[in-house]
Design a protein around this motif. Structure first.
Motif, PDB file in Angstrom:
ATOM      1  N   SER A  40      44.079  42.334  42.667  1.00 44.28           N
ATOM      2  CA  SER A  40      42.822  41.718  42.210  1.00 44.28           C
ATOM      3  C   SER A  40      43.041  40.806  41.015  1.00 44.28           C
ATOM      4  O   SER A  40      42.499  39.695  40.961  1.00 44.28           O
ATOM      5  CB  SER A  40      41.802  42.802  41.843  1.00 44.28           C
ATOM      6  N   VAL A  41      43.827  41.271  40.050  1.00 47.34           N
ATOM      7  CA  VAL A  41      44.077  40.466  38.845  1.00 47.34           C
ATOM      8  C   VAL A  41      44.833  39.195  39.215  1.00 47.34           C
ATOM      9  O   VAL A  41      44.481  38.102  38.759  1.00 47.34           O
ATOM     10  CB  VAL A  41      44.824  41.293  37.774  1.00 47.34           C
ATOM     11  N   VAL A  42      45.865  39.314  40.053  1.00 52.67           N
ATOM     12  CA  VAL A  42      46.639  38.126  40.447  1.00 52.67           C
ATOM     13  C   VAL A  42      45.731  37.139  41.179  1.00 52.67           C
ATOM     14  O   VAL A  42      45.803  35.931  40.937  1.00 52.67           O
ATOM     15  CB  VAL A  42      47.860  38.514  41.303  1.00 52.67           C
ATOM     16  N   GLY A  43      44.878  37.636  42.052  1.00 50.67           N
ATOM     17  CA  GLY A  43      43.952  36.749  42.762  1.00 50.67           C
ATOM     18  C   GLY A  43      43.010  36.029  41.819  1.00 50.67           C
ATOM     19  O   GLY A  43      42.761  34.826  41.962  1.00 50.67           O
ATOM     20  N   ALA A  46      44.968  33.403  39.912  1.00 47.49           N
ATOM     21  CA  ALA A  46      45.225  32.240  40.774  1.00 47.49           C
ATOM     22  C   ALA A  46      43.979  31.363  40.859  1.00 47.49           C
ATOM     23  O   ALA A  46      44.062  30.132  40.789  1.00 47.49           O
ATOM     24  CB  ALA A  46      45.657  32.694  42.170  1.00 47.49           C
ATOM     25  N   HIS A  47      42.828  31.996  40.994  1.00 47.55           N
ATOM     26  CA  HIS A  47      41.570  31.246  41.055  1.00 47.55           C
ATOM     27  C   HIS A  47      41.350  30.472  39.755  1.00 47.55           C
ATOM     28  O   HIS A  47      40.980  29.293  39.772  1.00 47.55           O
ATOM     29  CB  HIS A  47      40.410  32.202  41.333  1.00 47.55           C
ATOM     30  N   MET A  48      41.593  31.146  38.625  1.00 43.04           N
ATOM     31  CA  MET A  48      41.431  30.488  37.327  1.00 43.04           C
ATOM     32  C   MET A  48      42.395  29.309  37.196  1.00 43.04           C
ATOM     33  O   MET A  48      41.999  28.225  36.760  1.00 43.04           O
ATOM     34  CB  MET A  48      41.679  31.481  36.193  1.00 43.04           C
ATOM     35  N   ALA A  49      43.647  29.524  37.586  1.00 39.40           N
ATOM     36  CA  ALA A  49      44.636  28.444  37.504  1.00 39.40           C
ATOM     37  C   ALA A  49      44.214  27.264  38.368  1.00 39.40           C
ATOM     38  O   ALA A  49      44.441  26.105  37.999  1.00 39.40           O
ATOM     39  CB  ALA A  49      46.015  28.953  37.928  1.00 39.40           C
ATOM     40  N   GLY A  50      43.593  27.545  39.503  1.00 45.75           N
ATOM     41  CA  GLY A  50      43.134  26.481  40.388  1.00 45.75           C
ATOM     42  C   GLY A  50      42.017  25.641  39.790  1.00 45.75           C
ATOM     43  O   GLY A  50      41.831  24.482  40.178  1.00 45.75           O
ATOM     44  N   MET A  51      41.302  26.200  38.842  1.00 50.16           N
ATOM     45  CA  MET A  51      40.222  25.448  38.195  1.00 50.16           C
ATOM     46  C   MET A  51      40.701  24.664  36.971  1.00 50.16           C
ATOM     47  O   MET A  51      40.007  23.767  36.503  1.00 50.16           O
ATOM     48  CB  MET A  51      39.092  26.399  37.795  1.00 50.16           C
ATOM     49  N   LEU A  52      41.878  24.996  36.458  1.00 47.86           N
ATOM     50  CA  LEU A  52      42.379  24.330  35.252  1.00 47.86           C
ATOM     51  C   LEU A  52      42.592  22.824  35.418  1.00 47.86           C
ATOM     52  O   LEU A  52      42.255  22.070  34.497  1.00 47.86           O
ATOM     53  CB  LEU A  52      43.667  24.996  34.781  1.00 47.86           C
ATOM     54  N   PRO A  53      43.127  22.337  36.552  1.00 44.98           N
ATOM     55  CA  PRO A  53      43.325  20.886  36.653  1.00 44.98           C
ATOM     56  C   PRO A  53      42.037  20.075  36.448  1.00 44.98           C
ATOM     57  O   PRO A  53      42.066  19.032  35.801  1.00 44.98           O
ATOM     58  CB  PRO A  53      43.893  20.698  38.059  1.00 44.98           C
ATOM     59  N   GLN A 103      49.138  27.879  39.986  1.00 42.72           N
ATOM     60  CA  GLN A 103      48.274  28.369  41.051  1.00 42.72           C
ATOM     61  C   GLN A 103      49.084  28.693  42.303  1.00 42.72           C
ATOM     62  O   GLN A 103      48.893  29.739  42.924  1.00 42.72           O
ATOM     63  CB  GLN A 103      47.174  27.368  41.391  1.00 42.72           C
ATOM     64  N   ARG A 104      50.001  27.809  42.681  1.00 38.96           N
ATOM     65  CA  ARG A 104      50.813  28.057  43.877  1.00 38.96           C
ATOM     66  C   ARG A 104      51.641  29.333  43.728  1.00 38.96           C
ATOM     67  O   ARG A 104      51.727  30.148  44.644  1.00 38.96           O
ATOM     68  CB  ARG A 104      51.714  26.857  44.171  1.00 38.96           C
ATOM     69  N   ALA A 105      52.245  29.523  42.555  1.00 38.90           N
ATOM     70  CA  ALA A 105      53.058  30.718  42.328  1.00 38.90           C
ATOM     71  C   ALA A 105      52.205  31.984  42.362  1.00 38.90           C
ATOM     72  O   ALA A 105      52.599  32.995  42.957  1.00 38.90           O
ATOM     73  CB  ALA A 105      53.796  30.604  40.994  1.00 38.90           C
ATOM     74  N   LEU A 106      51.034  31.932  41.742  1.00 43.51           N
ATOM     75  CA  LEU A 106      50.153  33.097  41.756  1.00 43.51           C
ATOM     76  C   LEU A 106      49.620  33.365  43.157  1.00 43.51           C
ATOM     77  O   LEU A 106      49.457  34.534  43.540  1.00 43.51           O
ATOM     78  CB  LEU A 106      49.014  32.914  40.751  1.00 43.51           C
ATOM     79  N   ASP A 107      49.341  32.324  43.923  1.00 38.31           N
ATOM     80  CA  ASP A 107      48.923  32.519  45.316  1.00 38.31           C
ATOM     81  C   ASP A 107      50.018  33.222  46.112  1.00 38.31           C
ATOM     82  O   ASP A 107      49.735  34.115  46.922  1.00 38.31           O
ATOM     83  CB  ASP A 107      48.574  31.178  45.981  1.00 38.31           C
ATOM     84  N   HIS A 110      50.068  36.820  45.100  1.00 38.64           N
ATOM     85  CA  HIS A 110      48.891  37.474  45.674  1.00 38.64           C
ATOM     86  C   HIS A 110      49.137  37.819  47.136  1.00 38.64           C
ATOM     87  O   HIS A 110      48.851  38.936  47.580  1.00 38.64           O
ATOM     88  CB  HIS A 110      47.686  36.544  45.501  1.00 38.64           C
ATOM     89  N   GLN A 111      49.684  36.874  47.878  1.00 37.14           N
ATOM     90  CA  GLN A 111      49.992  37.128  49.294  1.00 37.14           C
ATOM     91  C   GLN A 111      51.033  38.231  49.431  1.00 37.14           C
ATOM     92  O   GLN A 111      50.926  39.089  50.317  1.00 37.14           O
ATOM     93  CB  GLN A 111      50.475  35.846  49.967  1.00 37.14           C
ATOM     94  N   ALA A 112      52.030  38.233  48.574  1.00 40.70           N
ATOM     95  CA  ALA A 112      53.072  39.256  48.648  1.00 40.70           C
ATOM     96  C   ALA A 112      52.515  40.645  48.366  1.00 40.70           C
ATOM     97  O   ALA A 112      52.917  41.629  49.001  1.00 40.70           O
ATOM     98  CB  ALA A 112      54.199  38.933  47.658  1.00 40.70           C
ATOM     99  N   LEU A 113      51.574  40.747  47.443  1.00 42.08           N
ATOM    100  CA  LEU A 113      50.985  42.044  47.115  1.00 42.08           C
ATOM    101  C   LEU A 113      50.018  42.540  48.183  1.00 42.08           C
ATOM    102  O   LEU A 113      49.709  43.731  48.219  1.00 42.08           O
ATOM    103  CB  LEU A 113      50.234  41.956  45.776  1.00 42.08           C
ATOM    104  N   GLY A 114      49.546  41.646  49.037  1.00 38.31           N
ATOM    105  CA  GLY A 114      48.525  42.003  50.011  1.00 38.31           C
ATOM    106  C   GLY A 114      48.871  43.190  50.899  1.00 38.31           C
ATOM    107  O   GLY A 114      48.004  43.961  51.286  1.00 38.31           O
TER     108      GLY A 114
END
Length: 120
Positions: A40-43, A46-53, A103-107, A110-114
């Motif tokens: 949940s935290v990684v997701g 990742a969402h936050m990082a996606g909004m930074l640009p 964002q890509r790294a956190l995504d 996130h996928q790996a932890l799924g």
């Protein structure tokens, strides 16, 4: 209720990350003990990082608009301003690129932890 300024909102975001850092220092029974908690935290990160640009780009838009209007100066003198603006725009471009990479790294994380679950 008065709307917060961008500076106040960015301060609140920084404070939230500081609080997250403290909350994740030690494994506990308070929502930080299972792989799903990390997922949940990684997701969310990742969402936050996606909004930074967008936020970073809007910083650049403000400075660009002020620059275009002739409303900027350097405390170091008029000859200093162009170099500072070049440095600012270059740093902003780097920051946007790094935010996308984050964002890509956190995504990926996130996928790996799924598929990872807790086992007793």
């Amino acid at each position: 209720m008065t709307a917060k300024t961008p500076a106040e909102l960015s301060d609140s975001a920084a404070e939230s990350v500081r609080s997250l850092n403290h909350a994740t220092l030690q494994q506990s029974s308070n929502g930080w003990q299972y792989p799903g908690d990390a997922y949940s935290v990684v997701g969310n990160l990742a969402h936050m990082a996606g909004m930074l640009p967008q936020a970073i780009g809007q910083l650049e838009s403000l400075i660009g608009s002020l620059e275009d209007g002739g409303n900027l100066r350097s405390d170091q003198g008029p000859e200093d301003l162009p170099g500072r603006l070049i440095e600012f725009h270059g740093a902003i471009a780097d920051a946007i690129g790094q935010a996308h990479a984050l964002q890509r790294a956190l995504d990926r994380a996130h996928q790996a932890l799924g598929a990872i679950a807790y086992e007793e």
